[in-house]
Each structure stands twice: as C-alpha cells, then as structure tokens.
Design an enzyme around this catalytic site. Structure first.
Site, short mmCIF file in Angstrom:
data_model
loop_
_atom_site.label_atom_id
_atom_site.label_comp_id
_atom_site.label_asym_id
_atom_site.label_seq_id
_atom_site.Cartn_x
_atom_site.Cartn_y
_atom_site.Cartn_z
N GLU A 200 -3.71 1.33 0.28
CA GLU A 200 -3.55 -0.02 -0.29
C GLU A 200 -2.15 -0.47 0.08
O GLU A 200 -1.16 0.06 -0.44
CB GLU A 200 -3.70 0.01 -1.82
CG GLU A 200 -5.07 0.46 -2.31
CD GLU A 200 -6.17 -0.56 -2.06
OE1 GLU A 200 -5.86 -1.68 -1.60
OE2 GLU A 200 -7.34 -0.23 -2.30
N CYS B 66 2.05 -6.83 -4.54
CA CYS B 66 1.44 -6.78 -3.22
C CYS B 66 0.68 -8.06 -2.92
O CYS B 66 0.68 -8.54 -1.81
CB CYS B 66 0.52 -5.57 -3.12
SG CYS B 66 -0.68 -5.48 -4.45
P1 NAD Z 1 6.94 2.51 0.18
O1 NAD Z 1 5.98 2.52 1.31
O2 NAD Z 1 8.38 2.52 0.52
O3 NAD Z 1 6.71 3.80 -0.73
C1 NAD Z 1 5.46 4.06 -1.34
C2 NAD Z 1 5.41 5.54 -1.69
O4 NAD Z 1 5.38 6.31 -0.49
C3 NAD Z 1 6.62 6.05 -2.46
O5 NAD Z 1 6.20 6.97 -3.41
C4 NAD Z 1 7.45 6.71 -1.37
O6 NAD Z 1 8.34 7.69 -1.86
C5 NAD Z 1 6.37 7.33 -0.51
N1 NAD Z 1 6.74 7.60 0.88
C6 NAD Z 1 7.74 7.08 1.61
N2 NAD Z 1 7.70 7.57 2.87
C7 NAD Z 1 6.65 8.43 2.93
C8 NAD Z 1 6.07 9.23 3.97
N3 NAD Z 1 6.57 9.26 5.20
N4 NAD Z 1 4.97 9.95 3.66
C9 NAD Z 1 4.41 9.92 2.43
N5 NAD Z 1 4.93 9.18 1.40
C10 NAD Z 1 6.02 8.44 1.66
O7 NAD Z 1 6.56 1.29 -0.75
P2 NAD Z 1 7.31 0.78 -2.07
O8 NAD Z 1 8.56 0.07 -1.69
O9 NAD Z 1 7.39 1.86 -3.09
O10 NAD Z 1 6.24 -0.28 -2.61
C11 NAD Z 1 6.18 -1.58 -2.17
C12 NAD Z 1 5.08 -1.76 -1.13
O11 NAD Z 1 3.84 -1.35 -1.69
C13 NAD Z 1 4.90 -3.21 -0.74
O12 NAD Z 1 4.67 -3.30 0.64
C14 NAD Z 1 3.66 -3.62 -1.52
O13 NAD Z 1 2.96 -4.71 -0.96
C15 NAD Z 1 2.86 -2.37 -1.47
N6 NAD Z 1 1.88 -2.33 -2.56
C16 NAD Z 1 0.55 -2.48 -2.26
C17 NAD Z 1 -0.39 -2.52 -3.29
C18 NAD Z 1 -1.86 -2.69 -3.02
O14 NAD Z 1 -2.64 -2.45 -3.92
N7 NAD Z 1 -2.28 -3.12 -1.84
C19 NAD Z 1 0.03 -2.40 -4.61
C20 NAD Z 1 1.39 -2.26 -4.87
C21 NAD Z 1 2.31 -2.22 -3.84
#
Ligand code: NAD
Length: 517
Positions: free
Chosen positions: A235, A269
């Site tokens: 997501e 998001c």
């Molecule tokens: P992010 O991608 O930076 O991090 C998300 C998670 O992934 C965190 O727990 C992070 O520590 C982990 N992570 C980071 N690098 C990783 C890797 N290489 N392998 C595995 N895990 C890793 O996102 P964020 O800043 O925490 O959240 C914001 C983003 O999430 C925005 O782009 C938003 O649109 C999206 N989002 C989407 C939805 C949806 O339902 N579509 C909902 C909420 C947020």
C-alpha cells in the site's frame, strides 16, 4: 542490546519514550519463534479467535483516551483525528473480522459441472500463509498496523510487526493489548528500527509481507520478495486529484477540499494532492479554499482547539518548501500559507493553497507530479470534464480520486475513467475507515488489497481438496483409451457445451458408460 530508539513529539521535539532497536539476528529469531508457535495457533478454533478479537476491542475501548493521546503525541495530529482515523478503523477492523471472518474462513464445497467428473466433489480450504511480516509507516500509527496485524492473526498466521521508527510506542500498545487479549506471545512479535530492521524482516524467512509506505521503499520490498516468490501486499503513496465538475455543489467541494488536503497536515496517503476545477467554478473555489486554509487553527494536537498539527520531521518541511518554491518560481501564486509558522515551531507549515498552475506547467512541477505529503493544495483550472479526467490520469500513481458533481450518474461515469483504486463521489479519503470496503492502489500506488474480505484473502492461501469415493473412482481418462467413450464424447460435446438441446440425456449416457466400465 540494540540501540535506543527515541520517539519524539513532532510539535515540541520532547521525548515521548524510547524502545530498543532490533538487530537482524533478533528479527530472524522472532520469525523463527513465530513459525514454531504458528503450528498450534492455526489449530485454534475460529470462535476462539473471534472471542480474542472481542476482548482486544474491549481493551482498546477501555484505553481509548490514553491510546489516542499517544497517537497524537507521537504523530502530531489533532486528538479528534487520532480518535476518528486511528482508533475507529482499528475497532472497526476487529469487529468486521468478528462478524464476517468465520464465514470467510469456512471451507467451501461444490459439485463439478464437467460431466466426466460429475460424481466428484471439490472443497476449497483457507489456510494461513505461515508467518507474515508487517512493515508500517508513521502517519496512521495505530490503524495501519492494525489493518494488517488483525486479519493476519485471525487467519491463523504468526506475525512479526516492524512499525515506523517515528511512532514505535503506539505499535507497542497495539501489540501489548493483543497479548493481553490472549494472543500467545510467541505468535506476535514486534521488532523496532528503521530501514535496516525492515529490510531484515523482509529478507527473513517470512511467508508473506504486508507493507505500507512510500513507493521507493515499496519497490525495494517487492524486489526482495520477488526473489523468493514471497507474496507482498503493498500500500503505497498517491497524488490524488479532486475533480470539481461544472455542476459541483460548490460549498461541499470547498469544505471537502480543505479537509481532504489538510487533515493530518496533508500527511495522508489518499489526501487531496491536486484540485482540478472547472473554469466556471475556479475563482469561487479558489477563494473558498484560500479562506478555509487561512481559518485553520494550528497548534499542539492535544489542544482541543487545534485543527492541524505539525509536519512529522524536518525532512518533511524541506520537501514541502522545495515543492512550493519550485512552483512559485515557475509562476504559481501562493493564495494562502506558503511558509512555516515560526512562532509555533519549526515544523508548523501553514496550510497552503497554490493557484495559477496550468496544463503546460503541471508536468514539470513536483507539486503536481510527486507526492507532497504535506498541507499543500495546488488548484488547476480545467476547461471541461475530458480535460479533468486527462489531468487526473497524468501521474503514475493510482490510489484514490474524488469527483464532485450534482449528478451522481455523471460522477459514476467519470469514476470509471479514472485510474485509481478508490473513487469517491462528493467526498474524499474516508473509505480507509470503512473497513468492509477494499483499499487498493493501482499503478505505483501498490499491489494487492487491504480491508474487507479481500484483505483477509491476502493472508490466506487456498488448498483445493478434490474427493472421489473409492467405489466409483474409475476415471474415464485412464488407460486404455476407450473407443466408445471417444465417440460418445465427440457426439455429445455439442450438447454439453454448444447449446444444443439434450445436455441431460448426454450426461446420462456418459454416466451409463461409466457404470459399465
Ligand atoms: P517509508 O517508506 O519511509 O517507511 C515505511 C516503513 O518501511 C517504515 O517502517 C520504514 O522503517 C520501513 N523501511 C524503510 N526502508 C525499508 C527497506 N529498505 N525495507 C523494508 N522496510 C523499510 O514511508 P513513511 O515515510 O513511513 O510513510 C509515508 C509513506 O507511506 C507515504 O508515501 C504514504 O503515501 C505512504 N502510505 C500509504 C498508505 C496506503 O494505504 N496506501 C497508507 C499510509 C501511508
């Protein structure tokens, strides 16, 4: 002992608490322990799992105020939003599974239509994947991990959850309430840390990954999962448009646009990231959203008068500033906001409305192409519905979109032409909280579905069991091939599949042949 991970209040910078980071070997140990425990857990009767979710719901309700306060302190959002958009969807998800889950997990049996095997039956059994890794973001620190953890557990999976390093304490609360409700500790693990810990979890021996986060991280997770053919539900981000058609109810569209762009300081998001407004309504819409943006009260989320809190960190402020400045340089006008409200703190970016963006500029502006994830609403005038749809579909994202119109039938027709997993008519964003509906991203916005029956299906695999009774099990296709059967089939196929009358008769002849042999 891992490093200490400090969680801070984004409004004040004060420490809220801390947790220990998990290293790769701790992550692997958690996955292994969950796998060992899962063999017993999958045998727990569904009604016991239902009772456990009901206990979890009661515990979360009893603690609702404290949990909502923690959500606000770690993420910065107003308390009302913590209740509406974190507590409520988590409770709703639990109740959905309690009510609809048992029927969805039940094996389904059916008879076969192929006349050669009409005496057989098939059953489809729903099996848990095994151990599921959940990686979640910070912006909805309770409802997002709950939307993944609850169905995964309910389906009989072991779960290892890695929350965002920015909001670890809310996830701790979620997990400890589930333990308190009766989930065996070995079935549900929480591992803390940033990218390295998330990567270690995805690379561990998990049977499925439920990831929510940015497109870049999601693609990295998908690439790792592809190497082992591990199912990954992703997501991801969005650049969600609101299309204000020429017959839109203007007041509603203005109020929807202001809320959709600025709720959770635009860090949603599916937040409204662009408004595409019919030229005939453009000026009045712009005046309305400008006034709406200026009227919002910024402050600490725990202050009951607050409409909008801070951005999550300095990186977010930098990204928003860059996008707004680039748009200004290209000729856009700042109608409201456009800077940090320094008197409140370094992360309070004022709700911003941009105008003067046209179709020629839009493709080169980050604010019209990339996820802003901040409180910015760029408004673009469009001459007609055709152009609105074309502009809406211009990005690689496809999370959600909203269509604003006085004519619902017209709204539906427009919805069918928009490349997005969710299209709301005369409202925006909120369906994440209606957990019986699917939440699904198209294009760069994701893979797979969360919520509802579809979300449960993501953490299950199917086993097809086909039954032939021993006394009648002679299969007509076994050797030696029978000339009679060949002829029967050749003559019977048009009746069976070609619509010629006499299907029953042919089936009877085939059955007689089978009894004879
Ligand atoms: P992010 O991608 O930076 O991090 C998300 C998670 O992934 C965190 O727990 C992070 O520590 C982990 N992570 C980071 N690098 C990783 C890797 N290489 N392998 C595995 N895990 C890793 O996102 P964020 O800043 O925490 O959240 C914001 C983003 O999430 C925005 O782009 C938003 O649109 C999206 N989002 C989407 C939805 C949806 O339902 N579509 C909902 C909420 C947020």
């Amino acid at each position: 002992m891992g490093r200490l991970l400090r969680s801070t209040d984004p409004a004040t910078g004060e420490e809220v608490g801390s947790v220990q980071e998990a290293g790769p070997s701790q992550v692997r140990d958690a996955v292994e322990a969950a796998r060992a425990a899962q063999a017993d857990w999958r045998e727990v009767p569904v009604q016991e799992r239902v009772a456990l979710l009901a206990r979890f719901r009661a515990l979360l309700l009893a603690e609702a105020d404290r949990v909502a306060e923690l959500v606000t302190r770690e993420s910065g959002k107003p308390l009302a939003e913590s209740l509406m958009a974190d507590l409520l969807p988590a409770l709703d998800q639990a109740r959905f599974l309690e009510k609809r889950g048992p029927a969805l997990l039940r094996p389904r049996g059916f008879r076969l239509r192929n006349p050669l095997v009409a005496d057989r039956t098939s059953e489809v059994h729903h099996e848990p994947l095994g151990v599921v890794g959940v990686v979640s973001p910070w912006n909805y620190p309770l409802s997002i991990p709950a939307s993944a953890v609850l169905p995964a557990l309910f389906a009989g999976n072991g779960v290892v959850v890695k929350p965002s390093p920015l909001t670890p304490l809310v996830a701790e609360r979620l997990v400890s309430l589930l333990w308190q409700a009766g989930v065996p500790r070995d079935m549900l693990w929480i591992v803390h840390g940033g990218a390295a810990t998330g990567k270690a979890l995805v690379e561990a021996d998990v049977d499925g990954v439920l990831f929510t986060g940015s497109v870049a991280t999601g693609k990295a997770v998908a690439a790792t999962c592809a190497g082992r053919l591990t199912p990954a539900m992703l997501e991801l981000g969005g650049k969600d448009p609101m299309l204000v058609l020429d017959d839109a109810p203007l007041d509603l569209a203005v109020r929807g646009g202001v809320w959709g762009a600025f709720t959770n300081a635009g860090q949603t998001c599916a937040s409204v990231e662009r408004a595409l407004v019919d030229t005939t309504l453009h000026d009045r819409f712009l005046a309305g959203v400008g006034e709406g943006a200026r009227s919002l009260r910024l402050g600490h989320g725990l202050d009951p008068g607050t409409d909008m809190g801070p951005l999550i960190d300095d990186g977010a402020v930098k990204r928003v500033r860059q996008q707004v400045r680039q748009a200004e340089k290209a000729g856009a006008t700042v109608e409201a906001g456009g800077a940090v409200r320094e008197e409140l703190g370094p992360r309070f970016w004022a709700p911003t409305v941009l105008s003067g963006i046209d179709a020629d500029m839009a493709p080169s502006l980050a604010v019209m192409q990339e996820e802003t994830f901040g409180p910015v609403l760029p408004v673009q005038a469009v001459p007609d519905e055709e152009r609105a749809v074309a502009e809406a579909n211009r990005t690689e994202f496809g999370l959600s979109a909203s269509v604003w119109t006085g004519d619902v039938a017209r709204g539906r027709a427009v919805a069918r032409r928009i490349r997005a997993g969710t299209v709301t008519i005369n409202d925006c964003i909120y369906t994440y909280g209606a957990t019986e509906t699917p939440w699904v991203g198209w294009g760069d916005s994701g893979l797979g579905v969360s919520h509802g029956p579809w979300g449960l299906a993501e953490v299950l695999r199917l086993r097809h069991v086909n039954v032939a009774r021993p006394g009648r099990a002679r299969s007509p296709w076994y050797y030696p091939y029978d000339q009679d059967l060949g002829r029967l089939l050749r003559e019977g196929l048009p009746f069976l599949y070609g619509g010629a009358r006499g299907k029953r008769k042919v089936a009877k002849v085939l059955a007689a042949w089978r009894r004879r042999t």
